[in-house]
Every structure is written in structure tokens, then in C-alpha cells.
Design an enzyme around this catalytic site. Structure first.
Site, PDB file in Angstrom:
ATOM      1  N   ASP A 280      36.716  87.353  23.509  1.00  0.00           N
ATOM      2  CA  ASP A 280      36.751  87.873  24.868  1.00  0.00           C
ATOM      3  C   ASP A 280      37.809  88.981  24.910  1.00  0.00           C
ATOM      4  O   ASP A 280      38.520  89.234  23.934  1.00  0.00           O
ATOM      5  CB  ASP A 280      37.027  86.757  25.892  1.00  0.00           C
ATOM      6  CG  ASP A 280      36.559  87.163  27.303  1.00  0.00           C
ATOM      7  OD1 ASP A 280      36.335  88.378  27.534  1.00  0.00           O
ATOM      8  OD2 ASP A 280      36.417  86.291  28.170  1.00  0.00           O
TER       9      ASP A 280
HETATM   10  C1  NOJ Z   1      36.491  89.222  30.316  1.00  0.00           C
HETATM   11  C2  NOJ Z   1      35.485  88.215  30.753  1.00  0.00           C
HETATM   12  O1  NOJ Z   1      35.984  86.904  30.594  1.00  0.00           O
HETATM   13  C3  NOJ Z   1      34.177  88.318  30.001  1.00  0.00           C
HETATM   14  O2  NOJ Z   1      33.256  87.431  30.556  1.00  0.00           O
HETATM   15  C4  NOJ Z   1      33.674  89.730  30.036  1.00  0.00           C
HETATM   16  O3  NOJ Z   1      32.426  89.818  29.427  1.00  0.00           O
HETATM   17  C5  NOJ Z   1      34.700  90.608  29.351  1.00  0.00           C
HETATM   18  N1  NOJ Z   1      35.935  90.544  30.105  1.00  0.00           N
HETATM   19  C6  NOJ Z   1      34.254  92.059  29.232  1.00  0.00           C
HETATM   20  O4  NOJ Z   1      34.337  92.697  30.422  1.00  0.00           O
END
Ligand code: NOJ
Length: 749
Positions: A280
Site C-alpha cells: 500500500d
Molecule cells: C492508500 C489506500 O489504502 C489504498 O487503498 C489505495 O489504493 C492507495 N492509497 C493508492 O491510492
């Protein structure tokens, strides 16, 4: 240098051409191409492929891409720029490996569909699949070939803002809807230029964040992981989901981004997953904040060792792995494996053949996309209450008061995770009511409050005055988009601002009051339900909210949505979910409440049960709940056998009759309880559901085939099996009401 470039470019060309001449983008052929390309790559180029960046300045990005330092970009959505930077990758980097362009396309790209929680309320996976297909087609017109969706985190706590992005509290519903989204995004073949690689996230247990505080720790033991949190991810693997994303949380002390047990032993080992795993956003580097790694280098090493292939934005892989290799903290084999997973995905997506945008811009907000979004809203709206059949509104309504901060809030109805859909395209309830029913009904609009958190009461009196001059009131309340979603958790689940006061004032007029709640989560609306004659619950509906809601209010569409989450009576009741385990002292249906306890009552726990003195144990509305303008009668529940072996298939039949005056659709739900297990079991679990359309007066036989194998779970010995013994089954209209039957699973002789 130039000569070398030409030579290598030719080598890659050969790879591409040899593949296209064999007309296959699958299987062995792809593995050969991956290996050949890998054999040409320098260590720097490999590390570049493992690096995902969120670019700012184009020239800086182009320089990085030219040097082969980037495998994927996210948040770049201008079609011309995407093509331009792709050209740099393909024509100016040494090996010409195309970029993978990613974006959070969560519930639509331009045409915004209901938030995932609303899509789950449709209990209609086909419709959800169609929505994801629309999203992929529109996003691919800007070069986006990878979305970070579906989020299949089982979510049992409405304080957690990201419940909006989930399919609710049930593992089975999450699995079914996640599968539908994956199919829709990826289409028939990933190599189709309108296909987007899906991403099952967040692996794993992110939805169980302590106290609903986003990013927080989880403490989920292995059996609960396997029985509750992992099944939707397993379903994603089975559906061919191209990628997985790790989660931010640490579970029992181990951040998911370095959790080898989850990422290697289970995902790769048990499930044989050959897709790609991305971290993530900065979750690799954040393991330093967790106190799990001393610096970015150690974090990078632990992430790779655990099985992360690509790092999202924190660049610790690309900055440290040369040194880590020298120090033997990681191996070249680990790097090669990660790069293989990345290249395999790029080949599967056909990016080498079709690096540039093919989908025309004209697909954005296409009429058929808007029509599908509207249908999704129609099926997602949940009728919670309808006293005296106040809905649908009858032709004798001459004047209708339309009130509330969400009646005409084009941005707020879109919901969380909308980066690309524009509010200018939203059709609000007020717009739709005026346009579609304004010739039949005189509409008096008075917002009462300007936005959901508005504490200024000055507009309430004019709203009440409008209500007094009307035959009925529809008040649109709820949450602004920004109150749910990532990092937007709440402790107080009541309506914000002065919305409750607005409803109270409107109720005092004595006019029929219809409350429409538009929100990103299940709010606590116990008092508002009492004050209203009818309540419609609409999880943020997206672009086409207005027309769908207008048609439901006037009865052109009969509501059929069902709650994908339990609705609490008070904020303190959460987490609250139907598939809980029994305690040794299960709650009574009738519970003593706080006002009935005498002063100076004797201290006792004898006979006490598992419940709250001030809220009882039951939800305000249970999981699977939703009314219709018509009524349904269930009868004749029949099982094909009352003793079955674990290899058998149980056939369940029942009769369903539409006993009301309207045509309607009922979501028939099948729940099972394993009465005694080697470990305690949920009081019931959803095992199947069907949407059944019935004309007024019509009856149908409804049949379910339930393989007994689907009753398996991870028991005391941590093996997955169906344990012989007694089972109870419910077939009905929600998780609390249904016909019941018993059966037994017997051991194979
Ligand atoms: C953080 C989020 O937790 C995730 O779900 C998302 O896809 C990413 N950022 C990218 O924006």
C-alpha cells in the site's frame, strides 16, 4: 551506446513479435517471454520495474522513465500525458518496457456508481459486474489499466470510514461481490485494451482496525483470519484477480507488508497465486513508524523477503537493494521472482502489443453507462420503514416539500473515492424530482441546512413553513462525502449538525414525513426512524442518484435493496454483526433495559445475558433487511434430504408469493448454523441468496443448491473440513426472519 540500444530494442521486438505470431498471450508463451526479457535486464532495470511512482512534473518523470527507473505510475490521468510518458518508456528506455498506469477507480471512473457498500445492498452480482465493466471502459480511455479495487475487507465497524468502500460485514457477500467486480474490471481477457487489472485489497484484516480507527492494529487469530477475513481474498484468487495489495495494519504485531505467513505461505503456497503483489501507499517505509524496522533499508528487505513485488511510492526498494544484495540480506532470486510477477502482468495485459490508449474519449458518461449507474442505484436503495404505505407517493399529492442538505448536493452524493467523476454530471434528487415529476406535483424546495454538518438553524423555519404548505415532506439528510472513506473515522454515528433537529421540526408539522438518508456508512438513526413515516437508506449513490430516488418515491421503481451491514441502535453498540458466536449466556429477545432497573437494585449477575442495559443486543435493522412496496410470503421450505454426506449437494426449495399490490423483487437469503463444532461457530452464516422478480399475486418456486462442502470451516485442529453433526437452516427475507429446517451431516462410512 546507440548501437546497443538498437540491438536490445530489436531483441525486445523479437519477443513481442514471436508472441503475436503465436497469437497467444497466455500460459507457457508468457512465461518464456518473461524469462527472455528478464535475462536482458540489468539489476537497475529490475529495481526500476519494482518501483511505482506518483509523478509530479512531467519532465522529471520522463527522465526517470527513460532511465528505466519506473515500472508503474499512479494518479496520472491525462490521456495525452499518459500516452506521452508511455512513448518515452517504449521508445526511449533501453528495453522499451511499457509502464503500467494505475488509479483508484473504486466505484466508477467518470460515471460514478453507488459506493461499494451501496452496490453490495443490491445483492445483484451481475449488476455489480456491469458497473465494474463500465468503470474499466471509461478508465481505459485515459490509459488506466490497473485499478486498486475491489476492497474485500470484511467490515464490521461503521466507525471505520472505509466501510464505505467495502461490501459490508459478511465474508460470503464480500466474496461474491469482489468476484463480480474482478470479472467486470478484467473482462473476458486482460489483454483486451479496455480491461483493467483488478487488485484485491487490503491483505489482510485491515477492516478490523481497533476501534474503527483507520490504519490501526488488528489482533485477529489465525482461525478467525481463515474463517472470516481470508475467504473473500481466496475468492479473488479463484476469480483470477491480477494483483493483491498489502494492508497498512499490523496483525498481532506483524505489519502486513512484511507478513510472510500471509503473503508467502498462504497466498503463494496454499493458494498458488501467480499474480503480482503491491504494497500500500508507503506501507513499506511506514514499517519504520510501526517500530518493526529500524530504517527504510530494513523495511525494504523485510517486505521483499515476505513477498512484496512492487513498492508503492516510498522508493525504499530502488534506493537500497544494491546494498542489501551485497550484504546478502536479500537474494537476486527474490528480485527476479518479483520482476517476473510484474512482467507477467504486463504481458497478460497486452501492454507490449498495445502500450497506447485505444479506447475513445467518447465512452465517458456514455448514455448506456448512465443507465447502468441508475439501475444500480434503483436496486441499492433500502426501504427501512413504510408506515401506512406512505410510499410510494400517490397522485393526490399536489404539493411536495423537498428539504434537507442532501437534496441538491451534487458533490456529496458521489461519495468517497471519487477523483475523476465530476459533480457537474450529478443528477440530484431535487433536479430529478423537478424534471421528472414537476409537471404533476408542485415542488417546494427549502434546504433547511446548507450541508450535513451545518449548525446554523436559521434556515429551519423556512423549511418548516414550506412543509406546512405541502401534502408530504421528503427530507434528504446524511453525510457529506468527506465524512467517510480513508482516514475518516468517527466515534459518533448520529446525524451530524442540526439534521436531527430539522427532522424533529418537520415531524412536528404532522405532515407525512419521508426521510431519505444518503451516507457512506450505516448511521445511528433510531430517533429519526421514530419520527418519520417512511425511511429510505441510500448509500452515497453517485452520478445518477436523483432519477433513481425520484422513481422510487413515486413508485415507478419498487425498492429491493437489503442492508449489507447491521444497523446499530446506538454508536456504543458497535461492532455489531449478525454472524456472531453465541456466548454461554446468549441474549434474550426480551431484555431488561436501563429504565426498568429499580434504584438500589440488589447486585446480581444471575440470569444475566450478553447485552447492553441501554441498547439491548439487537440491531435497529438486521443484516439483509429491506422492505418493498409489496409483501412476500414464504412457504413450503423443503430440503432434498435431512441426512447428507460431506460430498452431497443439498437442494433447498421454497415457495415465494407476492401477496401485495405491486410487482416487486425479493432477495431470498439462505443462512446455515453449524450447531456444535470443535470450536464455537457463528449463530448463522449467509450461504446463498437470489433476487426473485414477482408480479403482484405471482408465486414462484425458489431453488438453492448448496454443496455440503461449503459448510467447511477451519476447526480446532486448524484443518478445513465439514464437521459431521446437526445443522439448522433459515430461508427468508433477512438474517432474523425466515422459515427454518434441520438437517444432519453424517460421516462418510
Ligand atoms: C492508500 C489506500 O489504502 C489504498 O487503498 C489505495 O489504493 C492507495 N492509497 C493508492 O491510492
Amino acid at each position: 551506446m546507440k548501437i546497443r540500444n538498437i540491438f536490445l530494442g530489436g531483441a525486445v521486438m523479437c519477443l513481442i513479435l514471436s508472441c503475436s505470431s503465436h497469437a497467444s498471450t497466455k500460459g507457457d508463451r508468457i512465461e518464456e517471454r518473461v524469462d527472455s526479457l528478464l535475462s536482458l535486464m540489468t539489476l537497475d532495470e529490475k529495481l526500476g520495474q519494482m518501483n511505482q511512482v506518483s509523478p509530479g512534473d512531467f519532465e522529471a518523470l520522463a527522465a526517470q522513465v527513460r532511465r528505466g527507473e519506473v515500472g508503474s505510475i499512479l494518479n496520472y490521468v491525462d490521456a495525452d500525458l499518459v500516452n506521452k510518458v508511455q512513448k518515452v518508456a517504449v521508445e526511449e528506455s533501453r528495453l522499451g518496457i511499457p509502464l503500467l498506469v494505475a488509479r483508484d477507480v473504486i466505484h466508477g471512473y467518470k460515471t460514478i456508481f453507488p459506493i461499494p457498500l451501496g452496490q453490495a445492498a443490491t445483492f445483484n452480482p451481475e449488476l455489480v459486474e456491469e458497473g465494474a465493466r463500465v468503470a474499466a471502459v471509461e478508465a481505459s480511455s485515459d490509459g488506466i489499466r490497473w485499478t486498486f479495487s475491489p476492497m474485500v475487507d470484511v467490515s464490521r465497524d461503521p466507525r471505520w470510514g472505509r466501510i464505505a468502500e467495502s461490501c459490508g460485514e459478511d465474508p460470503y457477500l464480500n466474496a461474491v461481490m469482489g468476484t463480480a467486480m474482478i470479472k467486470g474490471y478484467q473482462g473476458d481477457s486482460l489483454s483486451d485494451p479496455t480491461a483493467m487489472a483488478a487488485c484485491a485489497k487490503h491483505f489482510v484484516a485491515y477492516g478490523a482496525a481497533e476501534g474503527g480507527r483507520d490504519y490501526n492494529s488488528t489482533f485477529i487469530p489465525e482461525r478467525v483470519l481463515r474463517n472470516i477475513y481470508l475467504p473473500p481474498f481466496r475468492a479473488a484468487v479463484d476469480a483470477g484477480c491480477a494483483t493483491f495489495m498489502t494492508s497498512f495494519n499490523d496483525n498481532d504485531g506483524v505489519p502486513s507488508t512484511a507478513n510472510k505467513f500471509i503473503l508467502k505461505d498462504i497466498l503463494r503456497g496454499e493458494w498458488k497465486y501467480d499474480g503480482m503483489v503491491v504494497s500500500d501507499w508507503a506501507s513499506v517505509l511506514e514499517m519504520v513508524n510501526h517500530g518493526f524496522c529500524k530504517d527504510g533499508k530494513e523495511a525494504a528487505e523485510k517486505a521483499l523477503n515476505a513477498g512484496v513485488d512492487m513498492e508503492m511510492v516510498s522508493a525504499t526498494f530502488i534506493n537500497n537493494f544494491k546494498q542489501s544484495l551485497n550484504e546478502k540480506k536479500i537474494t537476486l532470486n527474490e528480485i527476479d521472482q518479483a520482476v517476473r510477477n510484474i512482467l507477467r502482468l504486463k504481458f497478460r495485459l497486452g501492454l507490449f502489443e498495445n502500450p497506447y490508449i485505444v479506447t475513445p474519449q467518447s465512452v465517458k458518461y456514455a448514455d448506456e453507462h448512465l443507465a447502468k449507474a441508475r439501475k444500480a442505484v434503483e436496486q441499492s436503495v433500502i426501504l427501512l420503514k413504510n408506515d401506512n404505505q406512505v410510499l410510494p407517493l400517490q397522485p393526490d399529492i399536489k404539493t411536495l416539500a423537498v428539504v434537507g442538505p442532501m437534496a441538491d448536493a451534487p458533490y456529496e452524493q458521489l461519495g468517497t473515492w471519487v477523483f475523476d467523476g465530476e459533480k457537474e454530471h450529478s443528477q440530484t434528487p431535487l433536479m430529478a424530482l423537478k424534471a421528472m415529476y414537476g409537471d404533476k406535483v408542485n415542488i417546494l424546495y427549502a434546504p433547511g441546512l446548507s450541508y450535513s454538518r451545518d449548525k446554523n438553524r436559521t434556515q429551519i423555519a423556512p423549511a418548516v413553513a414550506a412543509a406546512r404548505r405541502s401534502d408530504a415532506i421528503v427530507v434528504f439528510v446524511g453525510e457529506e462525502s468527506i465524512l467517510s472513506g480513508e482516514a475518516h473515522s468517527l466515534t459518533n454515528l448520529l446525524l451530524q449538525g442540526e439534521q436531527s433537529e430539522l427532522i424533529e421540526a418537520l415531524a412536528a408539522t404532522g405532515k407525512p414525513l419521508i426521510t431519505v438518508v444518503m451516507a457512506g456508512r450505516q448511521l445511528v438513526i433510531t430517533d429519526e426512524v421514530k419520527e418519520s413515516d417512511a425511511v429510505l437508506y441510500v448509500f452515497h449513490p453517485g452520478t445518477m442518484g436523483g432519477p433513481a430516488i425520484a422513481d422510487i418515491l413515486f413508485g415507478k421503481v419498487n425498492p429491493s435493496g437489503k442492508t449489507p451491514v447491521s444497523f446499530p441502535r446506538t454508536s456504543g453498540q458497535v461492532p455489531l454483526y449478525y454472524a456472531h458466536h453465541n456466548t454461554g449466556r446468549p441474549a434474550n429477545p426480551v431484555e431488561m433495559l436501563i429504565d426498568e432497573i429499580p434504584v438500589e437494585a440488589g447486585q446480581t449477575s444471575v440470569g444475566c445475558r450478553s447485552f447492553y442495559l441501554d441498547a439491548g443486543s439487537r440491531p435497529l435493522y438486521p443484516f439483509g433487511y429491506g422492505l418493498s412496496y409489496t409483501t412476500f410470503e414464504y412457504s413450503n421450505l423443503t430440503l432434498s434430504a435431512d441426512k447428507l454426506a460431506s460430498t452431497d449437494v443439498l437442494t433447498v426449495t421454497l415457495n415465494l408469493k407476492n401477496t401485495g399490490r405491486y410487482d416487486g423483487t425479493e432477495v431470498v437469503q439462505l443462512y446455515v448454523q453449524d450447531k456444535v463444532g470443535s470450536v464455537t461457530r457463528p449463530v448463522k452464516e449467509l450461504k446463498a441468496f437470489q433476487r426473485v422478480d414477482l408480479k403482484a399475486g405471482e408465486s414462484k418456486q425458489v431453488t438453492f443448491s448448496l454443496p455440503v462442502a461449503e459448510l467447511a470451516f477451519w476447526g480446532l485442529d486448524m484443518h478445513y473440513s465439514v464437521e459431521p453433526g446437526a445443522f439448522k437452516l433459515w430461508a427468508g427475507t433477512n438474517s432474523e426472519e425466515g422459515l427454518t429446517a434441520d438437517f444432519e451431516v453424517v460421516s462418510a462410512k
